[in-house]
Design an enzyme around this catalytic site. Structure first.
Site, PDB file in Angstrom:
ATOM      1  N   SER A 138       0.866  -1.170   0.000  1.00  0.00           N
ATOM      2  CA  SER A 138       0.000   0.000   0.000  1.00  0.00           C
ATOM      3  C   SER A 138       0.906   1.224   0.000  1.00  0.00           C
ATOM      4  O   SER A 138       1.726   1.384   0.911  1.00  0.00           O
ATOM      5  CB  SER A 138      -0.883  -0.036   1.253  1.00  0.00           C
ATOM      6  OG  SER A 138      -1.648   1.147   1.351  1.00  0.00           O
ATOM      7  N   LYS A 164      -1.092  -1.092  -4.459  1.00  0.00           N
ATOM      8  CA  LYS A 164      -2.263  -0.281  -4.092  1.00  0.00           C
ATOM      9  C   LYS A 164      -1.780   1.139  -3.868  1.00  0.00           C
ATOM     10  O   LYS A 164      -0.774   1.347  -3.199  1.00  0.00           O
ATOM     11  CB  LYS A 164      -2.891  -0.871  -2.832  1.00  0.00           C
ATOM     12  CG  LYS A 164      -3.740   0.071  -2.001  1.00  0.00           C
ATOM     13  CD  LYS A 164      -4.526  -0.704  -0.950  1.00  0.00           C
ATOM     14  CE  LYS A 164      -4.652   0.043   0.356  1.00  0.00           C
ATOM     15  NZ  LYS A 164      -5.375  -0.749   1.388  1.00  0.00           N
ATOM     16  N   LYS A 166      -2.992   5.011  -2.527  1.00  0.00           N
ATOM     17  CA  LYS A 166      -4.027   5.773  -1.835  1.00  0.00           C
ATOM     18  C   LYS A 166      -4.491   6.889  -2.761  1.00  0.00           C
ATOM     19  O   LYS A 166      -3.662   7.531  -3.423  1.00  0.00           O
ATOM     20  CB  LYS A 166      -3.445   6.361  -0.549  1.00  0.00           C
ATOM     21  CG  LYS A 166      -3.121   5.294   0.495  1.00  0.00           C
ATOM     22  CD  LYS A 166      -4.392   4.617   0.980  1.00  0.00           C
ATOM     23  CE  LYS A 166      -4.127   3.795   2.235  1.00  0.00           C
ATOM     24  NZ  LYS A 166      -5.354   3.181   2.760  1.00  0.00           N
ATOM     25  N   ASP A 191      -7.223   2.970  -3.114  1.00  0.00           N
ATOM     26  CA  ASP A 191      -7.943   2.952  -1.832  1.00  0.00           C
ATOM     27  C   ASP A 191      -8.232   4.398  -1.427  1.00  0.00           C
ATOM     28  O   ASP A 191      -7.315   5.187  -1.217  1.00  0.00           O
ATOM     29  CB  ASP A 191      -7.094   2.267  -0.759  1.00  0.00           C
ATOM     30  CG  ASP A 191      -7.815   2.137   0.584  1.00  0.00           C
ATOM     31  OD1 ASP A 191      -8.980   2.577   0.698  1.00  0.00           O
ATOM     32  OD2 ASP A 191      -7.204   1.590   1.529  1.00  0.00           O
ATOM     33  N   GLU A 216     -11.073   0.441  -3.467  1.00  0.00           N
ATOM     34  CA  GLU A 216     -11.342   0.130  -2.059  1.00  0.00           C
ATOM     35  C   GLU A 216     -12.012   1.311  -1.345  1.00  0.00           C
ATOM     36  O   GLU A 216     -11.524   2.440  -1.422  1.00  0.00           O
ATOM     37  CB  GLU A 216     -10.015  -0.224  -1.374  1.00  0.00           C
ATOM     38  CG  GLU A 216     -10.152  -0.641   0.084  1.00  0.00           C
ATOM     39  CD  GLU A 216      -8.814  -1.068   0.696  1.00  0.00           C
ATOM     40  OE1 GLU A 216      -7.835  -1.272  -0.053  1.00  0.00           O
ATOM     41  OE2 GLU A 216      -8.741  -1.172   1.929  1.00  0.00           O
ATOM     42  N   ASP A 241     -13.754  -1.982   3.014  1.00  0.00           N
ATOM     43  CA  ASP A 241     -12.842  -2.073   4.162  1.00  0.00           C
ATOM     44  C   ASP A 241     -13.602  -1.539   5.384  1.00  0.00           C
ATOM     45  O   ASP A 241     -14.285  -2.299   6.084  1.00  0.00           O
ATOM     46  CB  ASP A 241     -11.565  -1.271   3.835  1.00  0.00           C
ATOM     47  CG  ASP A 241     -10.575  -1.147   4.985  1.00  0.00           C
ATOM     48  OD1 ASP A 241     -10.863  -1.641   6.089  1.00  0.00           O
ATOM     49  OD2 ASP A 241      -9.494  -0.537   4.806  1.00  0.00           O
ATOM     50  N   LYS A 265      -9.619  -7.105   7.988  1.00  0.00           N
ATOM     51  CA  LYS A 265      -8.614  -6.678   8.959  1.00  0.00           C
ATOM     52  C   LYS A 265      -8.993  -7.251  10.310  1.00  0.00           C
ATOM     53  O   LYS A 265     -10.126  -7.058  10.781  1.00  0.00           O
ATOM     54  CB  LYS A 265      -8.551  -5.153   9.045  1.00  0.00           C
ATOM     55  CG  LYS A 265      -7.921  -4.494   7.835  1.00  0.00           C
ATOM     56  CD  LYS A 265      -7.900  -2.987   7.971  1.00  0.00           C
ATOM     57  CE  LYS A 265      -7.254  -2.359   6.729  1.00  0.00           C
ATOM     58  NZ  LYS A 265      -7.548  -0.907   6.644  1.00  0.00           N
ATOM     59  N   GLY A 293      -3.924  -4.153   6.142  1.00  0.00           N
ATOM     60  CA  GLY A 293      -2.908  -3.802   7.137  1.00  0.00           C
ATOM     61  C   GLY A 293      -3.228  -2.473   7.776  1.00  0.00           C
ATOM     62  O   GLY A 293      -3.992  -1.681   7.222  1.00  0.00           O
TER      63      GLY A 293
HETATM   64  O1  OSB Z   1      -7.235   1.605   4.546  1.00  0.00           O
HETATM   65  O2  OSB Z   1      -5.984  -0.059   4.294  1.00  0.00           O
HETATM   66  C1  OSB Z   1      -6.190   1.045   4.795  1.00  0.00           C
HETATM   67  C2  OSB Z   1      -3.090   2.191   6.730  1.00  0.00           C
HETATM   68  C3  OSB Z   1      -3.683   2.867   7.780  1.00  0.00           C
HETATM   69  C4  OSB Z   1      -5.050   2.956   7.827  1.00  0.00           C
HETATM   70  C5  OSB Z   1      -5.833   2.377   6.834  1.00  0.00           C
HETATM   71  C6  OSB Z   1      -5.259   1.695   5.781  1.00  0.00           C
HETATM   72  C7  OSB Z   1      -3.861   1.635   5.720  1.00  0.00           C
HETATM   73  C8  OSB Z   1      -3.131   1.023   4.624  1.00  0.00           C
HETATM   74  C9  OSB Z   1      -1.739   0.537   4.935  1.00  0.00           C
HETATM   75  O3  OSB Z   1      -3.532   0.960   3.491  1.00  0.00           O
HETATM   76  C10 OSB Z   1      -1.626  -0.927   4.944  1.00  0.00           C
HETATM   77  C11 OSB Z   1      -0.282  -1.327   5.487  1.00  0.00           C
HETATM   78  O4  OSB Z   1       0.691  -1.244   4.745  1.00  0.00           O
HETATM   79  O5  OSB Z   1      -0.201  -1.712   6.670  1.00  0.00           O
HETATM   80 MG    MG Z   2      -8.370   0.476   3.202  1.00  0.00          MG
END
Ligand code: OSB
Ligand code: MG
Length: 371
Positions: A138, A164, A166, A191, A216, A241, A265, A293
């Protein structure tokens, strides 16, 4: 065999990230997490609460997690004989919300029970469908598109199977167009962490041309019904999510066609029992899942690896190597990935890694016991 947790130790640790991580709800430079150690039957089990530093991903944050585990969840578990780790979640189910706090405690009890049975955690939860866990990364919002393209290249060279990125309004269509120009064939997804509303439907439809694996959580964190309308208008599969906090909500979302893929999660759903239920519901409906994550330290990361070994985790998750996040992790060895972008399951009892106690002590900013 029944067992009793005699004491719970809470620790709050502070760990700076190697690079800041930016989502549509803000930037994180340093993590503050609550670790839960449960003691009983001469053993220790470990869990990590995945709440952020602020109540922006969901309602939880470090401080709320500390108070919920210390004052509400742990007292329900201490000195109460349990038939199995499945008994933890019902004991704390009267707490509204705060699944991450509840889940950190629950996961610690699963770890202890696995050790008691002398089994690796992945085997104890019924996983092990694959020994090599496929990994994606991510990548947060960057200061420039050039930086983003650089990061993607670095992660692809490291072997990661899926990228992925953001997104948020203004860091979406044009950015993804540039990514696709440079990397036409990679597995790519976005995402949004709830940054859009149905008023943005044309902007979101514009993403359909980029062959994304999924989009996402585009809409509100608590809004399943709007996602039904959006999914009907999009070719790109929606992955939920934030919206899905338990197996029942997941089943409703699937039946309504709010999504075609689910991110599971451990913390968000309150631990392994509920995560397994959600996994099973999705599997029964032919909906693939992957492991999300929350910028976890080693304990949470190792728990995610175990979870991702369940059979319906067929897509690469957001579980990646420790060194992408930390100068030094709290476990030994650190979580590492192979050149093929996988993490190998380990055979040690429990979550499979050793705690680096010296380092843990050096980053602990408070500690308290519940007995
Ligand atoms: O939405 O998946 C998410 C990190 C913090 C809060 C929300 C998210 C995330 C990530 C990071 O996308 C995932 C990771 O590398 O741990
Ligand atoms: Mg997410």
């Amino acid at each position: 065999m029944p067992f009793t947790i005699e004491r719970v130790t809470l620790r709050q640790i502070k760990m700076p990230l190697v690079h800041f991580f930016e989502t549509s709800f803000g930037r994180t430079y340093e993590r503050h997490m609550v670790l839960v150690e449960v003691h009983g039957e001469g053993l220790s089990g470990w869990g990590e609460v995945t709440a952020g530093e602020n109540p922006f991903y969901n309602e939880e944050w470090t401080e709320s997690a500390w108070r919920i585990v210390r004052d509400y969840a742990a007292p329900r578990i201490v000195n109460h004989p349990l038939d199995s780790a499945h008994g933890v979640s019902p004991r704390t189910a009267h707490i509204r919300g705060h699944n991450m706090a509840r889940g950190g405690l629950e996961a610690a009890v699963w770890d202890l029970e696995a050790r008691r049975n002398n089994l690796p955690l992945w085997q104890h939860i019924g996983g092990g469908a694959r020994r090599e866990i496929p990994c994606g990364v991510s990548i947060g919002i960057q200061d420039s598109v050039a930086q983003l393209l650089d990061k993607i290249e670095t992660e692809l060279n490291a072997g990661y199977q899926r990228i992925k990125i953001k997104i948020k309004p203004g860091w979406d269509v044009d950015v993804i167009r540039e990514v696709r120009k440079k990397f036409p064939n990679i597995l790519l997804m976005g995402d949004a962490n709830s940054a859009y509303t149905l008023a943005d439907i044309d902007r979101l439809k514009a993403l359909d041309e980029f062959n994304l694996m999924m989009l996402e959580q585009p809409l509100a964190h608590d809004e399943i019904i709007d996602h039904v309308q959006l999914q009907a208008a999009l070719k790109t599969p929606i992955c939920l999510d934030e919206c899905l906090r338990n197996a029942h909500q997941a089943e409703q979302a699937i039946r309504m066609n709010a999504c075609r893929i689910i991110n599971i999660k451990l913390g968000r759903v309150g631990g392994f029992s509920e995560a397994k239920k959600l996994h099973d519901v999705a599997q029964a409906h032919g909906i693939p899942v992957w492991c999300g994550g929350m910028l976890e330290a080693g304990i949470g990361r190792a728990h995610n690896v175990a979870l991702a070994s369940l059979p319906n985790f067929t897509l690469p998750g957001d579980v990646s190597a420790s060194k992408r996040y930390w100068k030094r992790d709290i476990i030994e060895p650190w979580v590492e990935t192979s050149p093929a972008g996988t993490i190998t399951l380990r055979d040690e009892p429990g979550f499979g890694y050793a705690i680096d106690h010296d380092f843990l002590k050096s980053i602990t900013i408070r500690e308290e016991a519940v007995a």
